[in-house]
Design an enzyme around this catalytic site. Structure first.
Site, PDB file in Angstrom:
ATOM      1  N   HIS A  95       0.849  -1.199   0.000  1.00  0.00           N
ATOM      2  CA  HIS A  95       0.000   0.000   0.000  1.00  0.00           C
ATOM      3  C   HIS A  95       0.878   1.239   0.000  1.00  0.00           C
ATOM      4  O   HIS A  95       1.951   1.270   0.622  1.00  0.00           O
ATOM      5  CB  HIS A  95      -0.990   0.005   1.165  1.00  0.00           C
ATOM      6  CG  HIS A  95      -0.392   0.001   2.543  1.00  0.00           C
ATOM      7  ND1 HIS A  95      -0.047   1.155   3.212  1.00  0.00           N
ATOM      8  CD2 HIS A  95      -0.089  -1.018   3.380  1.00  0.00           C
ATOM      9  CE1 HIS A  95       0.435   0.852   4.408  1.00  0.00           C
ATOM     10  NE2 HIS A  95       0.429  -0.461   4.531  1.00  0.00           N
ATOM     11  N   ASP A  97      -0.292   4.393   0.816  1.00  0.00           N
ATOM     12  CA  ASP A  97      -0.662   5.401   1.803  1.00  0.00           C
ATOM     13  C   ASP A  97       0.052   5.134   3.124  1.00  0.00           C
ATOM     14  O   ASP A  97       0.487   4.010   3.396  1.00  0.00           O
ATOM     15  CB  ASP A  97      -2.172   5.451   1.997  1.00  0.00           C
ATOM     16  CG  ASP A  97      -2.752   4.198   2.644  1.00  0.00           C
ATOM     17  OD1 ASP A  97      -2.277   3.079   2.333  1.00  0.00           O
ATOM     18  OD2 ASP A  97      -3.689   4.315   3.468  1.00  0.00           O
ATOM     19  N   ASP A 128       6.224   0.839   6.635  1.00  0.00           N
ATOM     20  CA  ASP A 128       4.797   0.569   6.460  1.00  0.00           C
ATOM     21  C   ASP A 128       4.171   1.594   5.530  1.00  0.00           C
ATOM     22  O   ASP A 128       3.604   2.574   5.993  1.00  0.00           O
ATOM     23  CB  ASP A 128       4.114   0.593   7.830  1.00  0.00           C
ATOM     24  CG  ASP A 128       2.646   0.201   7.775  1.00  0.00           C
ATOM     25  OD1 ASP A 128       2.253  -0.500   6.821  1.00  0.00           O
ATOM     26  OD2 ASP A 128       1.892   0.601   8.678  1.00  0.00           O
ATOM     27  N   GLU A 159      -5.179   1.674   2.702  1.00  0.00           N
ATOM     28  CA  GLU A 159      -5.057   0.596   3.669  1.00  0.00           C
ATOM     29  C   GLU A 159      -5.110   1.118   5.095  1.00  0.00           C
ATOM     30  O   GLU A 159      -5.698   0.500   5.980  1.00  0.00           O
ATOM     31  CB  GLU A 159      -3.746  -0.161   3.428  1.00  0.00           C
ATOM     32  CG  GLU A 159      -3.644  -1.490   4.169  1.00  0.00           C
ATOM     33  CD  GLU A 159      -3.129  -1.373   5.585  1.00  0.00           C
ATOM     34  OE1 GLU A 159      -3.291  -2.328   6.364  1.00  0.00           O
ATOM     35  OE2 GLU A 159      -2.552  -0.323   5.942  1.00  0.00           O
ATOM     36  N   GLU A 160      -4.512   2.297   5.323  1.00  0.00           N
ATOM     37  CA  GLU A 160      -4.496   2.864   6.667  1.00  0.00           C
ATOM     38  C   GLU A 160      -5.835   3.472   7.064  1.00  0.00           C
ATOM     39  O   GLU A 160      -6.010   3.907   8.201  1.00  0.00           O
ATOM     40  CB  GLU A 160      -3.402   3.940   6.770  1.00  0.00           C
ATOM     41  CG  GLU A 160      -1.992   3.448   6.447  1.00  0.00           C
ATOM     42  CD  GLU A 160      -1.431   2.480   7.472  1.00  0.00           C
ATOM     43  OE1 GLU A 160      -2.178   2.040   8.360  1.00  0.00           O
ATOM     44  OE2 GLU A 160      -0.234   2.157   7.370  1.00  0.00           O
ATOM     45  N   HIS A 427       3.423   3.074  12.573  1.00  0.00           N
ATOM     46  CA  HIS A 427       2.320   3.872  13.118  1.00  0.00           C
ATOM     47  C   HIS A 427       2.745   4.788  14.253  1.00  0.00           C
ATOM     48  O   HIS A 427       1.908   5.500  14.812  1.00  0.00           O
ATOM     49  CB  HIS A 427       1.156   2.988  13.610  1.00  0.00           C
ATOM     50  CG  HIS A 427       0.445   2.252  12.537  1.00  0.00           C
ATOM     51  ND1 HIS A 427      -0.879   1.855  12.656  1.00  0.00           N
ATOM     52  CD2 HIS A 427       0.832   1.822  11.320  1.00  0.00           C
ATOM     53  CE1 HIS A 427      -1.247   1.211  11.567  1.00  0.00           C
ATOM     54  NE2 HIS A 427      -0.218   1.186  10.738  1.00  0.00           N
TER      55      HIS A 427
END
Length: 455
Positions: A95, A97, A128, A159-160, A427
């Site tokens: 992903h 994003d 990530d 995705e996030e 994150h």
């Protein structure tokens, strides 16, 4: 003709500066989907990823998806590269994003400018999942004309944010997802120098439990004693979820052992330090720590309606609601687990209080087939690239699109890899990726694609 690991390493080393440039340029794009999945910044990110994939031979393009209500959705990247119509087809997923950066002052470096410190690259999205994009890019670049499989790509732009348009997008582009093997580069390794296949993901089932004892508040001095407040009754109900050893005790909610067998247990000291567990706390449950984190269920009260301590006064609370998030074993259907929760809470009402459960979300977990050919090829490729045997691991959380993909394409063999490691801080502030680990991940995927092409 099989390409040796030595040759692949040499090719990746020769390409390494370009692979690092991809990480730097992608991080600088600030592709934070929380700032608007339809925004120009997300379109620019998707177009950049499509462009670099065209550099390695994939006919890639940025396409805007649609939400279930028909409104404009995320910017996705799809594409294909056919080498031989008789060869296996591999779908590569990552992903583009990234998570937001609420407070840049919590970072030691600029979160949107890649900074190398020792063996690590710091920046938002480095692990990530810009690292996942770099793995796919680097593997295809290393193989070049020696690629022996057909390739399809899907690099997601939300995705996030929960992948709201994921299913509508697949339905619109079904043929562009159909494949024999799916490689999801959105997980990680046991350590920067110890590779892993992610073998399982727990599912989830969330519900609200309403507890009522009175039609209205009453004075605690006048009625307290025979009438317990709703918060206390709810606490009694919550306490019944676990036995005295801290094992979940909801009948019908099932567990299991790590998929593919337990090769190495999670280190308790490391786990306690990472989670910030207080020294006096004894970890709950039984069996291996790995099974408790990966393949056994857990229930967490994630919300509770109660009057704050500040401003509280002497009344008996007439009713309350608490929300339970159940992490479901990858071996159990989440709807069966949800039904078990409903029966448990409504059937164990303390002192006959009125208890009603409202089911909310239920998402399927996922378990890898440890005996399939692709899993064996992946394990062999990882060992060749890293020089040590991979340690399979599970994840306690969910990646919803993986079981959704598996349901839509049941014959596809799904492999979950990725660039993260235990200190990547995905994150969180100071997110990073290991440089040496990322290079080995690229080598491993190139070796894997080569092996899949010879099956």
């Amino acid at each position: 003709m099989e390409i040796s690991a030595k040759e692949i390493r040499a090719r990746v080393a020769a390409d390494w500066q370009q692979i690092m440039d991809v990480v730097r340029q992608k991080v600088a794009l600030r592709s934070v989907s929380a700032q608007g999945i339809t925004g120009d910044h997300m379109k620019e990110s998707a177009q950049y990823v499509a462009r670099i994939m065209r550099e390695v031979g994939v006919d890639a393009r940025a396409v805007q998806s649609h939400n279930p209500d028909g409104s404009a959705g995320a910017w996705e990247v799809i594409g294909s590269l056919e080498t031989n119509p008789d060869a296996p087809t591999v779908l590569l997923y990552a992903h583009h994003d990234v998570q937001p950066v609420p407070d840049p002052d919590e970072w030691d470096t600029d979160p949107f400018e890649v900074t190398q410190v020792g063996d690590r690259l710091y920046g938002r999205g480095t692990c990530d999942d810009t690292g996942g994009i770099a793995i796919h890019y680097g593997a295809l670049k290393a193989l070049g004309d020696d690629l022996g499989v057909n390739i399809k790509i899907f690099f997601e732009g939300e995705e996030e944010m929960g992948s709201a348009s994921f299913i509508p997008f697949i339905e619109e582009h079904h043929d562009e997802f159909d494949s024999d093997v799916i490689i999801v580069a959105d997980s990680g390794n046991w350590a920067p120098d110890v590779p892993s296949l992610t073998t399982s993901l727990r599912g989830n089932a969330t519900c609200d439990v309403h507890v009522k004892v009175l039609e209205h508040p009453v004075h605690s001095g006048q009625y307290g004693g025979p009438v317990l407040d709703a918060n206390t009754l709810a606490a009694m109900l919550i306490a019944k979820m676990y036995d005295e050893d801290g094992a979940l005790a909801i009948p019908g909610v099932e567990g299991g052992e790590p998929i593919g067998g337990l090769q190495r247990d999670v280190d308790e000291t490391d786990m306690r330090a990472a989670a910030g567990v207080v020294d006096s706390y004894r970890l709950a449950g039984d069996g291996s720590l790995a099974s408790r984190l990966w393949t056994k269920p857990s229930a967490t009260v994630i919300g509770f309606d109660a009057h704050p301590v500040d401003g509280s006064f002497n009344v008996i609370s007439p009713e309350t609601t608490f929300r339970v998030s159940l992490r479901v074993s990858p071996l159990q259907d989440p709807h069966a687990a949800m039904n078990a929760m409903v029966e448990f809470f409504e059937g164990n009402a303390p002192f006959g209080a009125d208890v009603h459960v409202t089911p909310l979300d239920a998402g399927m977990g996922w378990a890898m087939d440890p005996d399939c050919e692709a899993s064996a090829d992946a394990a062999a490729a990882l060992e060749e690239a890293f020089g040590v045997a991979p340690v399979n691991k599970g994840e306690g959380g969910s990646i919803p699109f993986i079981p959704q993909l598996q349901k839509i394409f049941p014959d596809a063999q799904v492999l979950v890899t990725g660039p993260e490691d235990p200190i990547s801080n995905a994150h969180s502030p100071n997110e990073s990726v290991s440089v040496s680990g990322l290079e080995k991940d690229v080598v491993a995927e190139a070796l894997l694609l080569d092996k899949l092409g010879r099956n």
